[in-house]
Design a protein around this motif. Sequence first.
Motif, PDB file in Angstrom:
ATOM      1  N   SER A 131       0.821  -1.212   0.000  1.00 42.86           N
ATOM      2  CA  SER A 131       0.000   0.000   0.000  1.00 42.86           C
ATOM      3  C   SER A 131       0.854   1.261   0.000  1.00 42.86           C
ATOM      4  O   SER A 131       0.553   2.231  -0.716  1.00 42.86           O
ATOM      5  CB  SER A 131      -0.938  -0.003   1.207  1.00 42.86           C
ATOM      6  OG  SER A 131      -0.194  -0.080   2.418  1.00 42.86           O
ATOM      7  N   SER A 132       1.914   1.270   0.796  1.00 47.84           N
ATOM      8  CA  SER A 132       2.796   2.444   0.812  1.00 47.84           C
ATOM      9  C   SER A 132       3.540   2.597  -0.505  1.00 47.84           C
ATOM     10  O   SER A 132       3.809   3.718  -0.955  1.00 47.84           O
ATOM     11  CB  SER A 132       3.795   2.337   1.965  1.00 47.84           C
ATOM     12  OG  SER A 132       4.651   1.214   1.790  1.00 47.84           O
ATOM     13  N   ASP A 133       3.861   1.474  -1.133  1.00 50.35           N
ATOM     14  CA  ASP A 133       4.532   1.526  -2.429  1.00 50.35           C
ATOM     15  C   ASP A 133       3.603   2.127  -3.481  1.00 50.35           C
ATOM     16  O   ASP A 133       4.015   2.963  -4.296  1.00 50.35           O
ATOM     17  CB  ASP A 133       4.954   0.120  -2.853  1.00 50.35           C
ATOM     18  CG  ASP A 133       6.035   0.149  -3.920  1.00 50.35           C
ATOM     19  OD1 ASP A 133       6.570   1.234  -4.204  1.00 50.35           O
ATOM     20  OD2 ASP A 133       6.345  -0.923  -4.476  1.00 50.35           O
ATOM     21  N   ILE A 134       2.337   1.718  -3.464  1.00 52.30           N
ATOM     22  CA  ILE A 134       1.350   2.280  -4.394  1.00 52.30           C
ATOM     23  C   ILE A 134       1.167   3.774  -4.133  1.00 52.30           C
ATOM     24  O   ILE A 134       1.097   4.590  -5.070  1.00 52.30           O
ATOM     25  CB  ILE A 134       0.013   1.533  -4.267  1.00 52.30           C
ATOM     26  CG1 ILE A 134       0.157   0.095  -4.765  1.00 52.30           C
ATOM     27  CG2 ILE A 134      -1.085   2.251  -5.044  1.00 52.30           C
ATOM     28  CD1 ILE A 134      -1.091  -0.746  -4.585  1.00 52.30           C
ATOM     29  N   ALA A 135       1.106   4.157  -2.844  1.00 47.74           N
ATOM     30  CA  ALA A 135       0.940   5.573  -2.504  1.00 47.74           C
ATOM     31  C   ALA A 135       2.138   6.395  -2.969  1.00 47.74           C
ATOM     32  O   ALA A 135       1.978   7.527  -3.452  1.00 47.74           O
ATOM     33  CB  ALA A 135       0.750   5.714  -0.999  1.00 47.74           C
ATOM     34  N   GLU A 139       2.014   9.370  -5.675  1.00 52.66           N
ATOM     35  CA  GLU A 139       2.504  10.717  -5.356  1.00 52.66           C
ATOM     36  C   GLU A 139       3.511  11.197  -6.389  1.00 52.66           C
ATOM     37  O   GLU A 139       3.497  12.362  -6.797  1.00 52.66           O
ATOM     38  CB  GLU A 139       3.132  10.713  -3.963  1.00 52.66           C
ATOM     39  CG  GLU A 139       3.663  12.073  -3.523  1.00 52.66           C
ATOM     40  CD  GLU A 139       4.318  12.019  -2.153  1.00 52.66           C
ATOM     41  OE1 GLU A 139       4.880  13.035  -1.726  1.00 52.66           O
ATOM     42  OE2 GLU A 139       4.276  10.934  -1.514  1.00 52.66           O
ATOM     43  N   THR A 140       4.395  10.298  -6.823  1.00 48.05           N
ATOM     44  CA  THR A 140       5.391  10.667  -7.834  1.00 48.05           C
ATOM     45  C   THR A 140       4.727  11.055  -9.148  1.00 48.05           C
ATOM     46  O   THR A 140       5.102  12.044  -9.788  1.00 48.05           O
ATOM     47  CB  THR A 140       6.354   9.494  -8.064  1.00 48.05           C
ATOM     48  OG1 THR A 140       6.963   9.116  -6.820  1.00 48.05           O
ATOM     49  CG2 THR A 140       7.442   9.875  -9.060  1.00 48.05           C
ATOM     50  N   THR A 159      -2.807   7.471 -12.121  1.00 46.25           N
ATOM     51  CA  THR A 159      -2.829   7.724 -10.684  1.00 46.25           C
ATOM     52  C   THR A 159      -3.798   6.814  -9.939  1.00 46.25           C
ATOM     53  O   THR A 159      -3.859   6.879  -8.710  1.00 46.25           O
ATOM     54  CB  THR A 159      -3.223   9.196 -10.416  1.00 46.25           C
ATOM     55  OG1 THR A 159      -4.526   9.441 -10.955  1.00 46.25           O
ATOM     56  CG2 THR A 159      -2.223  10.147 -11.062  1.00 46.25           C
ATOM     57  N   THR A 160      -4.532   5.984 -10.650  1.00 50.64           N
ATOM     58  CA  THR A 160      -5.464   5.081  -9.974  1.00 50.64           C
ATOM     59  C   THR A 160      -4.703   3.914  -9.344  1.00 50.64           C
ATOM     60  O   THR A 160      -3.687   3.444  -9.878  1.00 50.64           O
ATOM     61  CB  THR A 160      -6.506   4.533 -10.952  1.00 50.64           C
ATOM     62  OG1 THR A 160      -5.847   3.773 -11.975  1.00 50.64           O
ATOM     63  CG2 THR A 160      -7.268   5.669 -11.610  1.00 50.64           C
TER      64      THR A 160
END
Length: 315
Positions: A131-135, A139-140, A159-160
Motif C-alpha cells: 500500500s505504501s509503495d502504491i501511494a 505521489e510521484t 494515478t489510480t
Amino acid sequence: MRNSRVNSITYGALLSALLGVLLFVNRQMAGFLDTFLFWIVPLPVIVYCLKFGVKQTLVMGVSMVLLSFIIATPVTTFYVLASVIAGIVYGFGVTKGWNAFQLILSVIVVSLIVMFVTTFALAGVFGYDLSSDIAYVKETINMFISSVPGAESAVGYMTTSRFILTIIVISSILTSVMEGILVHLLAFLVLKKLKMDLPPMIPLAQIKAPLIIKLFCFSVLISVVFANVTGITQYDDIIIPLLMIVYAFCMFYGYILVVVFLAARYPDPKKRALFVLPIIMVMIFMPYLTYALGLIDMFSHTRDRIVREINLNGK
C-alpha cells in the motif's frame, strides 16, 4: 559405491561451506544479496544433482537450508529454500530429458511463488508494504502531472490504485520470466564448461510466437485503436498495462528478427559483432522501430525467408 558416497558427502560439504561464506557476506551487507541468491544457488545444486542424483541432492539441500537458518535471517533462509527447490526441480528435469520450455517454466513457477509470498501473501514479514509503495508511486506521478500543463487529462488514469497495482503485478511476472531464462542460460554455460549433460537449447531462429501470444497482442492493439477512435478512456488503466506486455513481446521478437537477419547477411561472427552496439542504441532510442519489427516477425513469414537464406548460404 563407497567412493561415490564419500564423493557426494565431500562435494556436498564443500558446496554448503561455500554457501555459508556467501550467506555470511550477505549478512554483513544487510541482506543486499538476497535477491541475487535465486540466480546463484540453483547452479551448484543443478551440478550436484546431475552428478549424484536427486536423492543425494535432497540431503544436501536440507543441509543448505539448515545452514542458512543458523547463519542468515529467516528472510534469507526463505530465498535459499526457494533457490534449492528450483535447482533440484531443474536438475531432475535435465535427468528426465525435459525440453527447454519445461525447464525454464519450472524455474518461473518457483520464482512466481516467491514473488507472490514476498510481495502479497507475507509482504509484511519481508519488509514490503504494498500500500505504501502504491501511494509513493501515485505521489510521484501526481508531482509529474502537476508540473506539466495538460498532463492530467492525458495520463490521469496512471494515478489510480488499480493501474499501479496492475503494473506491479505485470512487472513481477516479467521478472520471474527473466529469472527463469537467466537461470537456464547460466546452467547451460556452467554445465558446458564442466562437460556435463547439457539442457536442451532452442536455436534462436526457431523461437516463434505461439498463437496465444499473437491473439493477445492483436486483441490489445485492436482495443487501443478502438479506444483512440471512440475516445473511450475509462478502461485505460487496464489497457495500458496490457499494452506494456505487448511492447515487451514486440521487443523480444524484434530483437530475434534482427539477429537472424544479421546471421544471414553476415555469416562471419566478427562482422556481426560490429553491429551489436548500434542495435542496442536503436533499441534504446528508437523503441517503436523495434516494436514494428516485432509485429512483422510475429504476423508474417519474414524470418522463415531469412532462415531459408541462411540454409542456402550454408550450402
